[in-house]
Design a protein around this motif. Structure first.
Motif, PDB file in Angstrom:
ATOM      1  N   PHE A 311      -6.315  -4.773  15.628  1.00 31.57           N
ATOM      2  CA  PHE A 311      -4.852  -4.919  15.589  1.00 31.57           C
ATOM      3  C   PHE A 311      -4.200  -3.691  14.953  1.00 31.57           C
ATOM      4  N   LEU A 312      -4.750  -3.207  13.839  1.00 32.58           N
ATOM      5  CA  LEU A 312      -4.153  -2.065  13.128  1.00 32.58           C
ATOM      6  C   LEU A 312      -4.301  -0.779  13.929  1.00 32.58           C
ATOM      7  N   LEU A 313      -5.448  -0.585  14.566  1.00 37.72           N
ATOM      8  CA  LEU A 313      -5.622   0.614  15.380  1.00 37.72           C
ATOM      9  C   LEU A 313      -4.648   0.612  16.559  1.00 37.72           C
ATOM     10  N   ARG A 314      -4.449  -0.545  17.164  1.00 42.97           N
ATOM     11  CA  ARG A 314      -3.467  -0.638  18.256  1.00 42.97           C
ATOM     12  C   ARG A 314      -2.063  -0.357  17.747  1.00 42.97           C
ATOM     13  N   GLN A 315      -1.767  -0.820  16.524  1.00 40.46           N
ATOM     14  CA  GLN A 315      -0.429  -0.623  15.981  1.00 40.46           C
ATOM     15  C   GLN A 315      -0.142   0.837  15.641  1.00 40.46           C
ATOM     16  N   VAL A 316      -1.179   1.610  15.340  1.00 39.14           N
ATOM     17  CA  VAL A 316      -0.956   3.037  15.082  1.00 39.14           C
ATOM     18  C   VAL A 316      -0.285   3.683  16.286  1.00 39.14           C
ATOM     19  N   PHE A 317      -0.803   3.405  17.484  1.00 37.97           N
ATOM     20  CA  PHE A 317      -0.254   4.012  18.689  1.00 37.97           C
ATOM     21  C   PHE A 317       1.055   3.349  19.110  1.00 37.97           C
ATOM     22  N   GLU A 318       1.111   2.026  19.013  1.00 34.09           N
ATOM     23  CA  GLU A 318       2.340   1.344  19.418  1.00 34.09           C
ATOM     24  C   GLU A 318       3.491   1.670  18.476  1.00 34.09           C
ATOM     25  N   ARG A 381       7.399  29.437  14.135  1.00 28.66           N
ATOM     26  CA  ARG A 381       6.973  28.319  14.990  1.00 28.66           C
ATOM     27  C   ARG A 381       5.788  27.582  14.377  1.00 28.66           C
ATOM     28  N   GLN A 382       4.837  28.310  13.860  1.00 31.78           N
ATOM     29  CA  GLN A 382       3.690  27.674  13.196  1.00 31.78           C
ATOM     30  C   GLN A 382       4.135  26.889  11.970  1.00 31.78           C
ATOM     31  N   PHE A 383       5.022  27.471  11.191  1.00 30.87           N
ATOM     32  CA  PHE A 383       5.477  26.832   9.963  1.00 30.87           C
ATOM     33  C   PHE A 383       6.199  25.521  10.256  1.00 30.87           C
ATOM     34  N   VAL A 384       7.202  25.584  11.127  1.00 32.84           N
ATOM     35  CA  VAL A 384       7.994  24.383  11.419  1.00 32.84           C
ATOM     36  C   VAL A 384       7.133  23.305  12.060  1.00 32.84           C
ATOM     37  N   GLY A 385       6.327  23.691  13.038  1.00 29.26           N
ATOM     38  CA  GLY A 385       5.496  22.700  13.705  1.00 29.26           C
ATOM     39  C   GLY A 385       4.507  22.045  12.756  1.00 29.26           C
ATOM     40  N   GLY A 386       3.847  22.863  11.928  1.00 29.71           N
ATOM     41  CA  GLY A 386       2.846  22.311  11.014  1.00 29.71           C
ATOM     42  C   GLY A 386       3.440  21.447   9.932  1.00 29.71           C
ATOM     43  N   VAL A 387       4.522  21.918   9.303  1.00 22.17           N
ATOM     44  CA  VAL A 387       5.092  21.181   8.167  1.00 22.17           C
ATOM     45  C   VAL A 387       5.766  19.895   8.622  1.00 22.17           C
ATOM     46  N   LEU A 388       6.366  19.904   9.794  1.00 25.42           N
ATOM     47  CA  LEU A 388       7.000  18.676  10.280  1.00 25.42           C
ATOM     48  C   LEU A 388       5.982  17.655  10.781  1.00 25.42           C
ATOM     49  N   LEU A 389       4.984  18.121  11.502  1.00 26.19           N
ATOM     50  CA  LEU A 389       4.130  17.183  12.233  1.00 26.19           C
ATOM     51  C   LEU A 389       2.929  16.679  11.445  1.00 26.19           C
ATOM     52  N   ALA A 390       2.265  17.549  10.657  1.00 25.52           N
ATOM     53  CA  ALA A 390       1.035  17.116   9.982  1.00 25.52           C
ATOM     54  C   ALA A 390       1.287  16.003   8.955  1.00 25.52           C
ATOM     55  N   PRO A 391       2.218  16.174   7.998  1.00 27.73           N
ATOM     56  CA  PRO A 391       2.459  15.085   7.043  1.00 27.73           C
ATOM     57  C   PRO A 391       3.055  13.844   7.707  1.00 27.73           C
ATOM     58  N   SER A 392       3.883  14.052   8.752  1.00 28.59           N
ATOM     59  CA  SER A 392       4.475  12.904   9.445  1.00 28.59           C
ATOM     60  C   SER A 392       3.403  12.075  10.133  1.00 28.59           C
ATOM     61  N   ALA A 393       2.393  12.750  10.678  1.00 29.77           N
ATOM     62  CA  ALA A 393       1.304  12.024  11.332  1.00 29.77           C
ATOM     63  C   ALA A 393       0.545  11.173  10.328  1.00 29.77           C
ATOM     64  N   PHE A 394       0.292  11.729   9.132  1.00 33.85           N
ATOM     65  CA  PHE A 394      -0.401  10.941   8.110  1.00 33.85           C
ATOM     66  C   PHE A 394       0.457   9.770   7.650  1.00 33.85           C
ATOM     67  N   THR A 395       1.762  10.005   7.489  1.00 27.01           N
ATOM     68  CA  THR A 395       2.670   8.926   7.090  1.00 27.01           C
ATOM     69  C   THR A 395       2.640   7.789   8.101  1.00 27.01           C
ATOM     70  N   LEU A 396       2.600   8.132   9.385  1.00 28.51           N
ATOM     71  CA  LEU A 396       2.519   7.116  10.439  1.00 28.51           C
ATOM     72  C   LEU A 396       1.279   6.256  10.255  1.00 28.51           C
ATOM     73  N   VAL A 397       0.132   6.892  10.054  1.00 25.60           N
ATOM     74  CA  VAL A 397      -1.118   6.136   9.894  1.00 25.60           C
ATOM     75  C   VAL A 397      -1.067   5.281   8.633  1.00 25.60           C
ATOM     76  N   TRP A 398      -0.542   5.833   7.532  1.00 23.57           N
ATOM     77  CA  TRP A 398      -0.461   5.103   6.268  1.00 23.57           C
ATOM     78  C   TRP A 398       0.386   3.834   6.415  1.00 23.57           C
ATOM     79  N   PHE A 399       1.574   3.977   6.992  1.00 28.44           N
ATOM     80  CA  PHE A 399       2.460   2.823   7.145  1.00 28.44           C
ATOM     81  C   PHE A 399       1.914   1.828   8.163  1.00 28.44           C
TER      82      PHE A 399
END
Length: 580
Positions: A311-318, A381-399
């Motif tokens: 259920f939790l793995l499915r919710q990560v993507f959904e 481009r590297q800075f903005v993409g990395g700083v916006l996306l990497a921590p946000s991806a972890f936050t998604l998994v955490w929540f």
């Protein structure tokens, strides 16, 4: 000598002919007499204003509380929309910059290269993406919105309420939050490393102020930034302390009251100051790495032992899909119809969205310095993409793991359970994580580990924050004398303790009031950074065109080399056939 935007030079000449002496005047002389390495005006004025605030809190707690309460109400009612529109504007602006022709410019000289490899860099961004905030709100926020839906027409504890609760949680703590950090980080990296300016917030305003960044206007900006950073850190320490005290009440006979919280702040501040004095930089780094691993360990423990793995793995993507589907609406929603549909209106958004943005922006100078320092040599481009996306991806998994587990435990489609009672009915938000862990094996051990994780985040954040605040005063990347950093470490703890005392039993509410008022001027400064960056980028057009010419030449040379490699050698069979 006069110096234009360097576009690649690494000299230390000052732009625009150089500044007047920043260390002059009586305050500068006083700093030198005390053996300090800092700007006397910024240091002493910031410290003096902070001490005045502490004195007023101790002498006049009720009037000060009333002033901040009235200020927060006015800001939330009249300017809440400005906070919401502002952060969304920053996110759009950052995406545009990254995708534009300016994305190839480097934070530093054109020939500079990153000091850290991608793996190390992402690890440091990852470290910045978790902390007391996710530990504090990982369970509390989804449960709050689940039991008390922000928008009218949504039934509490329903499937729709659970989905909206996750959307709001991700909206508050992923892309938008990291846009608040990315904007000043980009501005710091661009102006400090391409223009060789001091490491101060005022340096970002060089396109408009020129050498006046070293004068009264620039120093005023820096003083506001230092004070805002101190209050933002104090709020974070206050939240962490509240959670530690709640955990100690569960695990020990100590009550969760003002005295315990002040005691916790005092002990952990002493630990942070001790590490400053001992110079345990490597030890602190190791401690931070251990802390991160412990936090990830907690997340994996919840994922594997909660009985809801699939259920939790499915919710990560959904949850990712639903968040992306709703992000435009959430980014502009400010409950304009609240007066026609329900009571509250800005009462809800003032306590959540506006509070988050005002609080987060006070962290902007602190995080901006950190992000700029670890990203020198990277492209925009590297800075903005990395700083916006990497921590946000972890936050998604955490929540997705903590939030959905909490809502399943509380009962989706039911009437709410113990988590709702603790977080919403009794307003015991700091207890949320510990009540949540009571539903898992080895409850006492896991709750104890959670207390340790929050405490370690507290100590390491206080230590590193002292260093950054000192840098903002000195304008130098090198650490100042130990006594300067010790002063800021003690000050942060004293400020957090005073806010706890000011709020008493309603400490969290007091923290929200203070940070909303303090955050407004810092928010305005951050908004102005957009225009500074626009002007600075336009001045970099020759450098952009030079990069494009270099890239075109590289492609032409490669094409020419490929063409020569494909031509048949003289006297080959193909050549003979052709001649014949």
């Amino acid at each position: 000598m006069a110096k234009a935007p360097n576009g690649g030079t690494e000299t230390k000449d000052e732009p625009d002919g150089g500044p007047p002496s920043p260390g002059g005047g009586p305050l500068g002389q006083a700093a030198r007499a005390l053996g300090m390495r800092t700007d006397g005006t910024i240091f002493f004025v910031s410290a003096g204003l902070m001490i005045v605030f502490l004195a007023l809190v101790l002498l006049l707690p009720e009037p000060i509380n009333d002033i901040f309460s009235a200020g927060r109400d006015w800001i939330v009612t009249n300017l809440g929309w400005f906070f919401i529109l502002g952060v969304t504007t920053w996110l759009v602006f950052l995406a545009w910059v990254a995708l534009s022709r300016y994305g190839n410019l480097r934070l530093g000289g054109d020939d500079s290269r990153p000091a850290y490899g991608n793996l190390s860099w992402f690890a440091m961004l990852f470290a910045g993406g978790i902390g007391t905030v996710l530990m504090f709100w990982g369970v509390a926020e989804p449960i709050s919105h689940f039991a008390n839906p922000p928008r009218a027409g949504v039934d509490p504890h329903s499937v729709q309420a659970s989905q909206e609760a996750m959307n709001f949680s991700l909206y508050h703590l992923s892309l938008h939050t990291w846009a608040i950090f990315t904007l000043p980080g980009l501005a710091f990296g661009f102006f400090i490393y391409r223009y060789n300016l001091p490491l101060r917030v005022s340096s970002v305003f060089y396109p408009f102020l020129k050498y006046r960044i070293h004068g009264p206007i620039g120093k005023t900006i820096d003083i506001f930034a230092v004070l805002g950073t101190l209050f933002g850190l104090a709020v974070s320490l206050g939240l962490g302390t509240s959670q530690i005290a709640a955990g100690l009440e569960v695990l020990t006979p100590l009550p969760d009251d003002v005295t315990t919280r002040v005691l916790v702040i005092s002990v952990l501040t002493a630990v942070a100051v001790g590490s400053i004095v001992a110079g345990l930089d490597k030890g602190v780094k190791r401690l931070s790495n251990i802390n991160i691993l412990m936090a990830i360990g907690l997340m994996i423990f919840v994922l594997l032992t909660g009985g809801e793995l699939v259920f939790l793995l499915r919710q990560v993507f959904e949850s990712l899909g639903r968040y992306l589907e709703s992000i435009v609406g959430l980014s502009l929603w400010n409950d304009a119809m609240a007066g026609y549909t329900k009571d509250g209106g800005w009462g809800w958004q003032g306590g959540w969205t506006v509070f988050y943005w005002a609080w987060t922006v006070t962290w902007a100078p602190f995080m901006g310095v950190f992000l700029a320092r670890i990203s020198k040599g990277r492209t925009i481009r590297q800075f903005v993409g990395g700083v916006l996306l990497a921590p946000s991806a972890f936050t998604l998994v955490w929540f997705a793991i903590f939030g959905w587990s909490a809502m399943r435990i509380d009962g989706i489609g039911g009437d709410g359970g113990e988590l709702t009672r603790e977080v919403v009915d009794d307003k015991q938000v700091p207890l949320a994580m510990f009540e949540f862990f009571s539903n898992f094996p080895a409850t006492t051990l896991i709750q104890g580990i959670a207390v340790v994780v929050v405490a370690l985040f507290f100590a390491t954040s206080s230590d590193s924050a002292s260093l950054v605040v000192d840098m903002l005063c000195s304008g130098d990347e090198e650490a100042g004398p130990v006594r300067q950093r010790v002063f800021w470490g003690v000050s942060e703890g004293a400020l957090a303790a005073s806010l706890i005392v000011l709020g008493g039993d309603k400490a969290l509410q007091a923290l929200e009031q203070v940070i909303t008022v303090i955050g407004l001027p810092i928010f305005v400064l951050a908004f102005l950074m957009v225009f500074c960056l626009l002007k600075g980028l336009r001045q970099e057009r020759p450098a952009v065109y030079a990069l494009q010419v270099k890239e075109m030449q590289r492609h032409l040379k490669q094409a020419e080399a490929d063409s020569l490699a494909e031509e048949p050698a003289a006297g080959s069979a193909d050549d003979t056939d052709t001649k014949s």
